[in-house]
Design a protein around this motif. Structure first.
Motif, mmCIF file in Angstrom:
data_model
loop_
_atom_site.group_PDB
_atom_site.id
_atom_site.type_symbol
_atom_site.label_atom_id
_atom_site.label_comp_id
_atom_site.label_asym_id
_atom_site.label_seq_id
_atom_site.Cartn_x
_atom_site.Cartn_y
_atom_site.Cartn_z
ATOM 1 N N ASP A 15 0.839 -1.201 0.000
ATOM 2 C CA ASP A 15 0.000 0.000 0.000
ATOM 3 C C ASP A 15 0.874 1.253 0.000
ATOM 4 O OD1 ASP A 15 -2.393 -1.397 -0.079
ATOM 5 O OD2 ASP A 15 -2.733 -1.284 2.085
ATOM 6 N N ALA A 16 1.972 1.224 0.758
ATOM 7 C CA ALA A 16 2.890 2.373 0.801
ATOM 8 C C ALA A 16 3.499 2.616 -0.584
ATOM 9 C CB ALA A 16 3.988 2.140 1.832
ATOM 10 N N LEU A 17 3.943 1.557 -1.243
ATOM 11 C CA LEU A 17 4.523 1.696 -2.584
ATOM 12 C C LEU A 17 3.471 2.207 -3.579
ATOM 13 C CD1 LEU A 17 6.701 -1.548 -2.690
ATOM 14 C CD2 LEU A 17 7.541 0.792 -2.525
ATOM 15 N N SER A 18 2.248 1.689 -3.481
ATOM 16 C CA SER A 18 1.158 2.142 -4.351
ATOM 17 C C SER A 18 0.874 3.621 -4.124
ATOM 18 C CB SER A 18 -0.124 1.342 -4.089
ATOM 19 O OG SER A 18 0.060 -0.019 -4.387
ATOM 20 N N LEU A 19 0.809 4.028 -2.857
ATOM 21 C CA LEU A 19 0.556 5.429 -2.528
ATOM 22 C C LEU A 19 1.666 6.321 -3.080
ATOM 23 C CD1 LEU A 19 -0.924 7.716 -1.096
ATOM 24 C CD2 LEU A 19 0.251 7.043 1.023
ATOM 25 N N GLU A 20 2.908 5.915 -2.895
ATOM 26 C CA GLU A 20 4.032 6.724 -3.387
ATOM 27 C C GLU A 20 4.012 6.808 -4.909
ATOM 28 O OE1 GLU A 20 5.677 8.699 -1.621
ATOM 29 O OE2 GLU A 20 5.258 7.895 0.354
ATOM 30 N N SER A 21 3.600 5.736 -5.563
ATOM 31 C CA SER A 21 3.476 5.750 -7.021
ATOM 32 C C SER A 21 2.448 6.793 -7.452
ATOM 33 C CB SER A 21 3.070 4.357 -7.510
ATOM 34 O OG SER A 21 2.683 4.392 -8.866
ATOM 35 N N LEU A 22 1.316 6.860 -6.745
ATOM 36 C CA LEU A 22 0.284 7.847 -7.073
ATOM 37 C C LEU A 22 0.757 9.265 -6.790
ATOM 38 C CD1 LEU A 22 -2.989 6.123 -5.839
ATOM 39 C CD2 LEU A 22 -2.292 6.582 -8.201
ATOM 40 N N LYS A 23 1.601 9.435 -5.770
ATOM 41 C CA LYS A 23 2.099 10.778 -5.446
ATOM 42 C C LYS A 23 2.936 11.350 -6.593
ATOM 43 C CE LYS A 23 2.111 10.838 -0.426
ATOM 44 N NZ LYS A 23 2.963 11.064 0.755
ATOM 45 N N LYS A 47 7.391 -0.629 -14.026
ATOM 46 C CA LYS A 47 7.784 -2.039 -13.880
ATOM 47 C C LYS A 47 7.044 -2.715 -12.729
ATOM 48 C CE LYS A 47 11.844 -1.686 -10.843
ATOM 49 N NZ LYS A 47 13.255 -2.008 -10.727
ATOM 50 N N PHE A 48 6.442 -1.917 -11.851
ATOM 51 C CA PHE A 48 5.737 -2.483 -10.699
ATOM 52 C C PHE A 48 4.319 -2.920 -11.038
ATOM 53 C CE2 PHE A 48 8.945 0.412 -8.961
ATOM 54 C CZ PHE A 48 9.627 -0.473 -8.135
ATOM 55 N N LYS A 49 3.740 -2.341 -12.097
ATOM 56 C CA LYS A 49 2.375 -2.685 -12.529
ATOM 57 C C LYS A 49 1.389 -2.615 -11.359
ATOM 58 C CE LYS A 49 3.411 -3.870 -16.822
ATOM 59 N NZ LYS A 49 4.073 -2.713 -17.370
ATOM 60 N N PHE A 50 1.403 -1.470 -10.659
ATOM 61 C CA PHE A 50 0.507 -1.320 -9.516
ATOM 62 C C PHE A 50 -0.942 -1.423 -9.946
ATOM 63 C CE2 PHE A 50 4.211 1.037 -7.765
ATOM 64 C CZ PHE A 50 4.396 0.257 -6.629
ATOM 65 N N ASP A 51 -1.706 -2.185 -9.198
ATOM 66 C CA ASP A 51 -3.155 -2.235 -9.322
ATOM 67 C C ASP A 51 -3.635 -1.529 -8.054
ATOM 68 O OD1 ASP A 51 -5.824 -2.755 -9.186
ATOM 69 O OD2 ASP A 51 -5.645 -4.923 -9.274
ATOM 70 N N TYR A 52 -4.209 -0.366 -8.205
ATOM 71 C CA TYR A 52 -4.535 0.451 -7.050
ATOM 72 C C TYR A 52 -5.799 0.016 -6.314
ATOM 73 C CZ TYR A 52 -0.940 3.331 -9.180
ATOM 74 O OH TYR A 52 0.243 3.775 -9.711
ATOM 75 N N ALA A 53 -6.366 -1.134 -6.690
ATOM 76 C CA ALA A 53 -7.588 -1.623 -6.042
ATOM 77 C C ALA A 53 -7.369 -1.855 -4.544
ATOM 78 C CB ALA A 53 -8.065 -2.911 -6.711
ATOM 79 N N GLY A 54 -6.212 -2.370 -4.182
ATOM 80 C CA GLY A 54 -5.920 -2.612 -2.762
ATOM 81 C C GLY A 54 -5.885 -1.322 -1.973
ATOM 82 N N LEU A 55 -5.311 -0.290 -2.561
ATOM 83 C CA LEU A 55 -5.245 1.013 -1.908
ATOM 84 C C LEU A 55 -6.649 1.616 -1.801
ATOM 85 C CD1 LEU A 55 -3.044 2.817 -0.707
ATOM 86 C CD2 LEU A 55 -2.970 4.025 -2.887
ATOM 87 N N ALA A 56 -7.452 1.453 -2.843
ATOM 88 C CA ALA A 56 -8.835 1.946 -2.827
ATOM 89 C C ALA A 56 -9.640 1.219 -1.753
ATOM 90 C CB ALA A 56 -9.479 1.775 -4.206
ATOM 91 N N ALA A 57 -9.404 -0.093 -1.601
ATOM 92 C CA ALA A 57 -10.101 -0.869 -0.564
ATOM 93 C C ALA A 57 -9.690 -0.380 0.826
ATOM 94 C CB ALA A 57 -9.799 -2.363 -0.716
ATOM 95 N N LEU A 58 -8.403 -0.134 1.008
ATOM 96 C CA LEU A 58 -7.921 0.393 2.289
ATOM 97 C C LEU A 58 -8.589 1.736 2.577
ATOM 98 C CD1 LEU A 58 -5.809 0.466 4.703
ATOM 99 C CD2 LEU A 58 -4.438 1.858 3.171
ATOM 100 N N ALA A 59 -8.643 2.616 1.583
ATOM 101 C CA ALA A 59 -9.241 3.941 1.762
ATOM 102 C C ALA A 59 -10.721 3.827 2.116
ATOM 103 C CB ALA A 59 -9.059 4.776 0.500
#
Length: 152
Positions: A15-23, A47-59
């Motif tokens: 989640d931290a990596l996903s958040l930083e990617s969005l920043k 290269k990380f291919k983040f799927d932000y669904a996990g971050l959205a679920a956390l939010a």
């Protein structure tokens, strides 16, 4: 946040990596929070291919924790050596050295004092950031740091 204090919000490493990617999108904190809560998120081609669904679920499930993490920072619940390496790449755009030798695992990076302080604030329990003495190879205004597991 005072020096040496850890943020209250705790995020998983992913989640931290996903958040930083969005920043890196250049949004304000409020835009980022709104977009994640609404699920209005970009496709990640890194290269990380983040799927932000996990971050959205956390939010959605823990809105206060998520909002606090965006606005005030966070601490990662549990870091891995490769996760620390990835965090440095995403947040600072630096390709740190990854040492995977058993018993001597480390991430080595040339960081400014501000970068080192930010990294130290997110590291999970069990990791330490050590300034390396007299490193002539460090770039202007930066010093060499070694991130290692705490030896118990």
């Amino acid at each position: 946040m005072g020096k040496g204090t850890k943020p209250e919000a705790k995020l998983s490493q992913w989640d931290a990596l996903s958040l930083e990617s969005l920043k890196t999108q250049g949004w304000t904190d409020e835009e980022l929070i709104t977009r994640v809560l609404e699920g209005n998120l970009p496709k990640d081609d890194s290269k990380f291919k983040f799927d932000y669904a996990g971050l959205a679920a956390l939010a959605a499930e823990q809105a206060e924790t998520f909002t606090q993490a965006v606005r005030d920072g966070y601490q990662i619940k549990y870091n891995t050596i490769r996760g620390i390496h990835s965090w440095i790449l995403i947040v600072f755009g630096l390709e740190a050295e990854l040492v995977l030798e058993s018993g001597a695992e480390a991430v080595i990076a040339s960081l400014s004092e501000e970068e080192a302080s930010r990294l130290e604030s997110v590291l999970s329990f069990g990791w330490t950031l050590n300034l390396q003495e007299n490193d002539a190879s460090a770039a202007e205004g930066k010093q060499l740091y070694k991130i290692v597991p705490v030896q118990g």
